[in-house]
Design a protein around this motif. Sequence first.
Motif: not given
Length: 166
Positions: A10-35
């Motif tokens: 088990v290897v903990a993901a780096s904060p940078g990779r988690r930030l990248g994943a989070g940004l992708i998800d936030v963009v998707l959620v914002i687009v869904a919110g606008v729609i």
Amino acid sequence: METPIATPSVVAASPGRRLGAGLIDVVLVIVAGVIFTLVFGSQQPKGSLNMTVNDIVVNDWGVVTFVVLALAYFFVAEASTGTTIGKALTGLRVTMVDGRPATPEAIFTRTMLRPLDGLPYVIPNLLGFVVLASSKKHQRLGDMVAGTIVTSTPRPPTPQPMAEQQ
């Protein structure tokens, strides 16, 4: 940098990779919110036949509904596959700290704590990121309470040309 934890596999993901994943998800959620807002927001005509996005208003129930749907995205995605779209694109997965697949109860707990990790809302997710970046296992508060960890999914080995295999 990936951080090994107690279980060698088990290897903990780096904060940078988690930030990248989070940004992708936030963009998707914002687009869904606008729609969502464009489809379900109430129209406030200003005496003109031409309506603009500025004329669409979301009431309190619209905000509550959007937050519930955003949390549902994270819960359903992570409970069913262990990952969200952002995590999948960045090679991350949610597991229990011992490497077993995360339980629906653990995913529910970490999802319900997302609003707390999201504080302060003027700088979204600052608290969660500071806790994540400073914790040994790179866990946000929701992970700590739920006993989960975001890990790097194993990458398949890169195929070697035939000449290098001999």
